[in-house]
Design an enzyme around this catalytic site. Structure first.
Site, PDB file in Angstrom:
ATOM      1  N   ALA A  35       0.807  -1.275  -0.079  1.00 25.92           N
ATOM      2  CA  ALA A  35      -0.026  -0.047   0.133  1.00 25.92           C
ATOM      3  C   ALA A  35       0.874   1.250   0.066  1.00 25.92           C
ATOM      4  CB  ALA A  35      -0.948   0.008   1.292  1.00 25.92           C
ATOM      5  N   TYR A  37       3.857   1.489  -1.198  1.00 24.66           N
ATOM      6  CA  TYR A  37       4.361   1.560  -2.664  1.00 24.66           C
ATOM      7  C   TYR A  37       3.726   2.464  -3.546  1.00 24.66           C
ATOM      8  CZ  TYR A  37       6.369   0.035  -6.920  1.00 24.66           C
ATOM      9  OH  TYR A  37       6.782  -0.171  -8.294  1.00 24.66           O
ATOM     10  N   ASP A  38       2.081   1.618  -3.314  1.00 27.72           N
ATOM     11  CA  ASP A  38       1.180   2.109  -4.220  1.00 27.72           C
ATOM     12  C   ASP A  38       0.792   3.674  -4.172  1.00 27.72           C
ATOM     13  OD1 ASP A  38       0.954  -0.327  -5.218  1.00 27.72           O
ATOM     14  OD2 ASP A  38      -0.834  -1.005  -4.195  1.00 27.72           O
ATOM     15  N   SER A  83      26.254 -19.175 -28.032  1.00 29.17           N
ATOM     16  CA  SER A  83      25.542 -20.171 -27.382  1.00 29.17           C
ATOM     17  C   SER A  83      26.644 -21.152 -26.599  1.00 29.17           C
ATOM     18  CB  SER A  83      24.618 -21.039 -28.527  1.00 29.17           C
ATOM     19  OG  SER A  83      25.480 -21.568 -29.418  1.00 29.17           O
ATOM     20  N   LEU A  84      26.104 -22.065 -26.024  1.00 31.66           N
ATOM     21  CA  LEU A  84      26.484 -22.992 -25.345  1.00 31.66           C
ATOM     22  C   LEU A  84      26.844 -24.453 -25.804  1.00 31.66           C
ATOM     23  CD1 LEU A  84      25.363 -22.017 -21.656  1.00 31.66           C
ATOM     24  CD2 LEU A  84      27.704 -21.498 -22.404  1.00 31.66           C
ATOM     25  N   GLU A 115      25.770 -22.067 -12.351  1.00 29.95           N
ATOM     26  CA  GLU A 115      24.540 -21.163 -12.171  1.00 29.95           C
ATOM     27  C   GLU A 115      23.301 -22.325 -12.884  1.00 29.95           C
ATOM     28  OE1 GLU A 115      24.950 -18.024 -14.777  1.00 29.95           O
ATOM     29  OE2 GLU A 115      27.024 -17.506 -14.240  1.00 29.95           O
ATOM     30  N   LYS A 117      20.610 -22.975 -15.209  1.00 25.93           N
ATOM     31  CA  LYS A 117      20.344 -22.472 -16.592  1.00 25.93           C
ATOM     32  C   LYS A 117      18.797 -22.330 -16.817  1.00 25.93           C
ATOM     33  CE  LYS A 117      21.345 -23.881 -21.448  1.00 25.93           C
ATOM     34  NZ  LYS A 117      20.087 -23.582 -22.165  1.00 25.93           N
ATOM     35  N   ASP A 119      15.259 -21.609 -18.400  1.00 21.25           N
ATOM     36  CA  ASP A 119      14.403 -22.097 -19.943  1.00 21.25           C
ATOM     37  C   ASP A 119      13.761 -20.785 -20.143  1.00 21.25           C
ATOM     38  OD1 ASP A 119      14.259 -23.613 -21.984  1.00 21.25           O
ATOM     39  OD2 ASP A 119      12.915 -25.132 -20.740  1.00 21.25           O
ATOM     40  N   ARG A 138      18.210 -12.105 -28.661  1.00 22.79           N
ATOM     41  CA  ARG A 138      19.587 -12.686 -29.084  1.00 22.79           C
ATOM     42  C   ARG A 138      19.813 -12.742 -30.705  1.00 22.79           C
ATOM     43  NH1 ARG A 138      21.337 -17.939 -30.455  1.00 22.79           N
ATOM     44  NH2 ARG A 138      23.611 -17.859 -30.218  1.00 22.79           N
ATOM     45  N   GLU A 175      18.236 -13.692 -18.810  1.00 22.59           N
ATOM     46  CA  GLU A 175      17.135 -14.623 -19.427  1.00 22.59           C
ATOM     47  C   GLU A 175      15.807 -14.002 -18.949  1.00 22.59           C
ATOM     48  OE1 GLU A 175      18.568 -17.114 -21.322  1.00 22.59           O
ATOM     49  OE2 GLU A 175      16.957 -18.475 -21.347  1.00 22.59           O
ATOM     50  N   TYR A 227      22.888 -12.769 -15.980  1.00 22.56           N
ATOM     51  CA  TYR A 227      23.959 -13.815 -15.661  1.00 22.56           C
ATOM     52  C   TYR A 227      25.289 -13.299 -16.453  1.00 22.56           C
ATOM     53  CZ  TYR A 227      22.124 -15.442 -20.228  1.00 22.56           C
ATOM     54  OH  TYR A 227      21.833 -15.459 -21.485  1.00 22.56           O
ATOM     55  N   LYS A 290      30.958 -22.165 -15.653  1.00 22.92           N
ATOM     56  CA  LYS A 290      31.773 -21.099 -16.375  1.00 22.92           C
ATOM     57  C   LYS A 290      33.194 -20.841 -15.826  1.00 22.92           C
ATOM     58  CE  LYS A 290      27.480 -18.459 -17.654  1.00 22.92           C
ATOM     59  NZ  LYS A 290      26.634 -17.497 -17.281  1.00 22.92           N
ATOM     60  N   LYS A 314      23.090 -30.266 -18.933  1.00 19.81           N
ATOM     61  CA  LYS A 314      21.667 -30.430 -19.059  1.00 19.81           C
ATOM     62  C   LYS A 314      20.862 -31.358 -18.326  1.00 19.81           C
ATOM     63  CE  LYS A 314      19.634 -28.336 -22.125  1.00 19.81           C
ATOM     64  NZ  LYS A 314      19.627 -28.143 -23.578  1.00 19.81           N
ATOM     65  N   CYS A 408     -16.397 -52.654 -13.361  1.00 21.14           N
ATOM     66  CA  CYS A 408     -15.128 -52.416 -12.484  1.00 21.14           C
ATOM     67  C   CYS A 408     -14.138 -53.690 -13.107  1.00 21.14           C
ATOM     68  CB  CYS A 408     -15.089 -52.548 -10.991  1.00 21.14           C
ATOM     69  SG  CYS A 408     -13.642 -52.496 -10.125  1.00 21.14           S
ATOM     70  N   CYS A 411     -13.422 -55.765  -9.817  1.00 22.11           N
ATOM     71  CA  CYS A 411     -14.593 -56.515  -9.035  1.00 22.11           C
ATOM     72  C   CYS A 411     -15.636 -56.859  -9.809  1.00 22.11           C
ATOM     73  CB  CYS A 411     -14.916 -55.976  -7.785  1.00 22.11           C
ATOM     74  SG  CYS A 411     -15.711 -54.615  -7.900  1.00 22.11           S
ATOM     75  N   CYS A 426     -16.086 -47.174  -9.244  1.00 21.32           N
ATOM     76  CA  CYS A 426     -16.672 -48.565  -9.003  1.00 21.32           C
ATOM     77  C   CYS A 426     -17.892 -48.430  -7.631  1.00 21.32           C
ATOM     78  CB  CYS A 426     -15.781 -49.392  -8.596  1.00 21.32           C
ATOM     79  SG  CYS A 426     -16.148 -51.091  -7.976  1.00 21.32           S
ATOM     80  N   CYS A 432     -14.990 -54.955  -3.623  1.00 22.61           N
ATOM     81  CA  CYS A 432     -13.859 -54.669  -4.548  1.00 22.61           C
ATOM     82  C   CYS A 432     -12.463 -54.642  -3.800  1.00 22.61           C
ATOM     83  CB  CYS A 432     -14.057 -53.336  -5.265  1.00 22.61           C
ATOM     84  SG  CYS A 432     -12.671 -52.689  -6.544  1.00 22.61           S
TER      85      CYS A 432
HETATM   86  S1  IVH Z   1      25.725 -17.912 -20.556  1.00 23.67           S
HETATM   87  C1  IVH Z   1      28.819 -17.622 -23.445  1.00 23.67           C
HETATM   88  N1  IVH Z   1      24.084 -18.383 -18.403  1.00 23.67           N
HETATM   89  O1  IVH Z   1      21.409 -20.653 -22.531  1.00 23.67           O
HETATM   90  C2  IVH Z   1      27.734 -17.752 -22.493  1.00 23.67           C
HETATM   91  N2  IVH Z   1      23.266 -18.767 -20.493  1.00 23.67           N
HETATM   92  O2  IVH Z   1      22.489 -22.082 -24.636  1.00 23.67           O
HETATM   93  C3  IVH Z   1      26.325 -17.605 -23.051  1.00 23.67           C
HETATM   94  N3  IVH Z   1      20.991 -19.585 -20.474  1.00 23.67           N
HETATM   95  O3  IVH Z   1      21.377 -18.123 -25.011  1.00 23.67           O
HETATM   96  C4  IVH Z   1      25.164 -17.780 -22.074  1.00 23.67           C
HETATM   97  N4  IVH Z   1      20.740 -19.389 -18.235  1.00 23.67           N
HETATM   98  O4  IVH Z   1      19.384 -18.093 -23.192  1.00 23.67           O
HETATM   99  C5  IVH Z   1      24.211 -18.380 -19.737  1.00 23.67           C
HETATM  100  N5  IVH Z   1      23.025 -18.941 -16.428  1.00 23.67           N
HETATM  101  C6  IVH Z   1      23.082 -18.691 -17.873  1.00 23.67           C
HETATM  102  C7  IVH Z   1      22.082 -19.176 -18.441  1.00 23.67           C
HETATM  103  C8  IVH Z   1      22.207 -19.056 -20.022  1.00 23.67           C
HETATM  104  C9  IVH Z   1      20.220 -19.805 -19.364  1.00 23.67           C
HETATM  105  C10 IVH Z   1      20.577 -19.486 -21.869  1.00 23.67           C
HETATM  106  C11 IVH Z   1      20.579 -18.595 -22.894  1.00 23.67           C
HETATM  107  C12 IVH Z   1      21.857 -18.817 -23.858  1.00 23.67           C
HETATM  108  C13 IVH Z   1      21.624 -20.222 -23.817  1.00 23.67           C
HETATM  109  C14 IVH Z   1      22.983 -20.822 -24.415  1.00 23.67           C
END
Ligand code: IVH
Length: 671
Positions: A35, A37-38, A83-84, A115, A117, A119, A138, A175, A227, A290, A314, A408, A411, A426, A432
């Protein structure tokens, strides 16, 4: 021209709101009630409405732009968004760490930041002099789309940074994701409005960010975790330093990150996060390791689009495609039937799955599932695998509908599915095998047959070792059999046998309740007992006859009627009676009294002098009548005391027989 004190007031308000946002979104630790904050936000809005020339782009009121774009502009990333590489096993992760050591020609254990990952969707944000100036997807890693207007609507994204030690121009990456609860809510609403359902939170997040109209994005439950940095990170020596610093600027970092040394610790982290995964309020699909030191990252460099210094380990996929071969129905302990799909075995969520629940017939209809279909199966954590949806394009010409069985599978009793209810059940409750334990526990319970000392644990033991199959078997038990049970002494065995014996003397109402007929609680059991007086007429009663009784509607009537049509239920009842269960037989006087008004409906209105209305009602019920509160065409007679009002008028209008108090007393005496 606005004066300086006004500008100062606006600046302070904006700073206060930014501070609260930081505590709320970044630290998850709000410092003031919502409240308050509002109130601050409203104060700012009011001032800005009065002095629109003083509105700045970074004002917390300016998150949602007003003009929808016709297309997204392209943005070339200042440094490519990589990408990774993926790893799916511990071995692959260890090989990744070994390759690093070999490249660095250093055999000692490396420091890694681990960290979760997330989704969701990778985004890049540019801050200039502490102000958010650009946000991009991206894209292909080199060029993305300008989604600044949409990103600004996400509350956990600061429009202006806190502190003063941030680089003048820098890029931060993170993300965008959707909270699971928000995702479910969104889909629920979409379903209600007949709109498109999102298959998972990531798709929902992507769809939300791809809106050309930011007012739509603003309504979606999106959040962000940062991240890493792009341009601007050269002031730091280690990635862990960056992760520690970002929150102080108001940039939210997932709190689950850890700094570890060596690949074995990375694997422990993987295990740890895997156990936490099911309780996280958002989806993750693995963890990222990393190399912590930036100088080592630089030495290691990249292969094509992925760095050598990081890898995504993964988790096993939670959703896979497979085929439904057939559908079987399982009977639960309370008699509920659950359709279960027998699948072509598939590896999902870390195990091989060959069965998936279809929940109930409504779910089957809603998802339009047929035997032979190719479906998406989901197994998240230890949750029972379920069929998420059907791939309609793959439906074979000979696919078969899934039909609810009429009997059933355990039974052979009839299956009842009531209108408006998702569950099918049933009706062989007493016999049963699937419902055995629950039926016996209920039968023995205090308000039913009241068998003292026969608790839930003991019932389970008796059923498991095969001493008791049905409630009737309880009356065959002897002391010797009980003494042989675990934790059962001579004395308690004796007491239990005695309690079983004592329970034989009961009442009809208790016995009816003990049978565990669906929908028949204590009150309904009492109603049946006082109406019919004996068991046989209840067993024989037609559904229509049952429905005529006060408080018994078509649903209960159907349950009672079907229960007593099951051969096996009747066998058990017969055995119970043979074992000696008995209740006081209604005396001839009671029967005589009960008969005259059986199934006749009365309404009482006005005040009586010789008795209270409650007493009059009891008398009528004793004689087998039903008494209701309102007059309808079903009413047989209205007893009208002094000052009777609208009920009497209505009875007269409908031509229903009425009696005044004297006539009523004479009538009672004549019975
Ligand atoms: S690091 C070179 N850290 O994963 C490092 N990526 O497959 C680049 N993602 O495009 C990304 N959590 O969308 C990093 N803790 C995290 C992540 C993360 C999710 C996603 C991100 C990236 C994809 C790579």
């Amino acid at each position: 021209m606005a004066d300086n004190s006004l500008i100062k007031q606006l600046t302070e308000l904006k700073q206060a709101i930014d501070q609260h946002n930081y505590f709320y979104y970044v630290l998850d630790n709000p410092q003031v009630p919502d409240a308050e904050y509002d109130r601050l936000l409203r104060e700012l809005q009011t001032l800005e409405a009065k002095y629109p020339e003083l509105i700045t782009a970074d004002s917390p009121t300016q998150r949602v732009g007003t003009t929808p774009a016709s297309a997204f502009a392209q943005v070339r990333h200042e440094t490519p968004m990589l990408s990774l590489e993926n790893s799916f096993t511990g071995d692959e992760t260890q090989a990744f760490a070994r390759r690093i050591q070999e490249r660095l020609k250093d055999g000692s254990d490396i420091d890694f930041v681990c960290e979760p990952k997330l989704d969701g969707l990778a985004v890049s944000l540019i801050y200039e002099n502490g102000h958010l100036v650009k946000a991009a997807t991206r894209g292909d890693g080199l060029v993305g789309e300008d989604i600044t207007a949409n990103i600004r609507t996400i509350k956990s994204v600061p429009l202006r940074l806190l502190g003063d030690d941030y680089p003048q121009h820098f890029e931060v990456r993170g993300e965008v994701y959707m909270l699971l609860a928000g995702f479910e809510q969104l889909n629920l609403e979409a379903q209600r409005n007949g709109e498109k359902i999102f298959v998972n939170p990531r798709n929902a997040a992507a769809g939300s960010l791809r809106q050309l109209d930011p007012t739509i994005t603003a309504k979606r439950p999106l959040a962000i975790f940062f991240y890493g940095m792009g341009k601007g990170q050269s002031t730091f020596k280690r990635h862990s330093e960056v992760l520690k610093k970002l929150p102080s600027w108001g940039l939210r970092v997932n709190p689950e990150w850890q700094l570890v040394t060596g690949s074995a610790k990375c694997l422990s982290y993987h295990q740890y996060i895997l156990t936490k995964r099911i309780n996280l309020p958002y989806e993750i699909d693995g963890v990222v390791y990393k190399v912590d030191r930036f100088d080592l990252q630089e030495q290691l460099g990249f292969v094509s689009r992925a760095p050598r210094w990081a890898i995504a380990h993964k988790f096993p996929a939670q959703e896979e495609l497979t085929k439904i071969h057939e559908v079987k129905f399982q009977v639960g302990r309370t008699g509920v039937l659950t359709p279960v799909a027998k699948l072509e075995p598939v590896f999902v969520g870390g195990v091989t799955v060959s069965n998936a629940t279809l929940h109930n017939m409504d779910e089957i209809a809603r998802k339009d599932i047929r035997i032979g279909d190719t479906v998406i199966v989901r197994r998240a954590g230890d949750v029972i695998p379920e069929v998420v949806s059907v791939i309609m394009q793959n439906r074979p010409a000979d696919s078969k509908p899934i039909l609810l069985p009429q009997h059933c599978p355990i039974c052979d009793a009839e299956i009842i599915r009531l209108e408006g209810e998702a569950a099918a059940r049933c009706s062989g409750g007493l016999y049963c095998a699937a419902q055995r334990k629950e039926a016996i526990k209920h039968f023995a319970s205090r308000r039913a047959m009241d068998i003292n000392g026969l608790g839930d644990k003991l019932v389970e033991q008796l059923v498991e070792i095969g001493l008791v199959h049905h409630v009737a078997d309880l009356y065959k038990l002897n002391q010797q059999q009980l003494v042989e049970l675990e934790r059962m002494g001579e004395k308690s065995a004796y007491k239990l046998i005695k309690a079983i014996e004592v329970s034989k003397a009961t009442t009809l109402a208790r016995f009816l309740y003990a049978l565990g007929i669906r929908e028949v609680g204590e009150t309904t059991a009492q109603t049946l007992a006082s109406y019919f007086l004996e068991l046989d007429p209840i067993i024989q009663a037609s559904q229509e006859q049952l429905e005529e009784i006060r408080d018994i509607g078509p649903t209960i009537a159907k349950q009672i009627h079907t229960f007593f049509r099951q051969e096996h239920n009747l066998e058990i009842i017969e055995r119970l009676l043979k074992a000696g269960i008995h209740w006081p037989k209604p005396t001839s006087a009671v029967i005589k009294q009960a008969l005259p008004l059986a199934a006749q409906s009365f309404v009482l209105t006005g005040s009586l002098t010789s008795m209270t209305r409650e007493q009059a009602k009891e008398k009528l019920i004793q004689y087998g009548a039903t008494v209701s509160n309102s007059v309808s065409t079903k009413t047989g007679c209205v007893i009208a005391g002094a000052e009777a009002g609208s009920k009497l008028t209505k009875a007269q209008e409908l031509g229903i027989k009425t009696l005044d108090e004297t006539e009523f007393i004479n009538f009672l005496n004549s019975l």
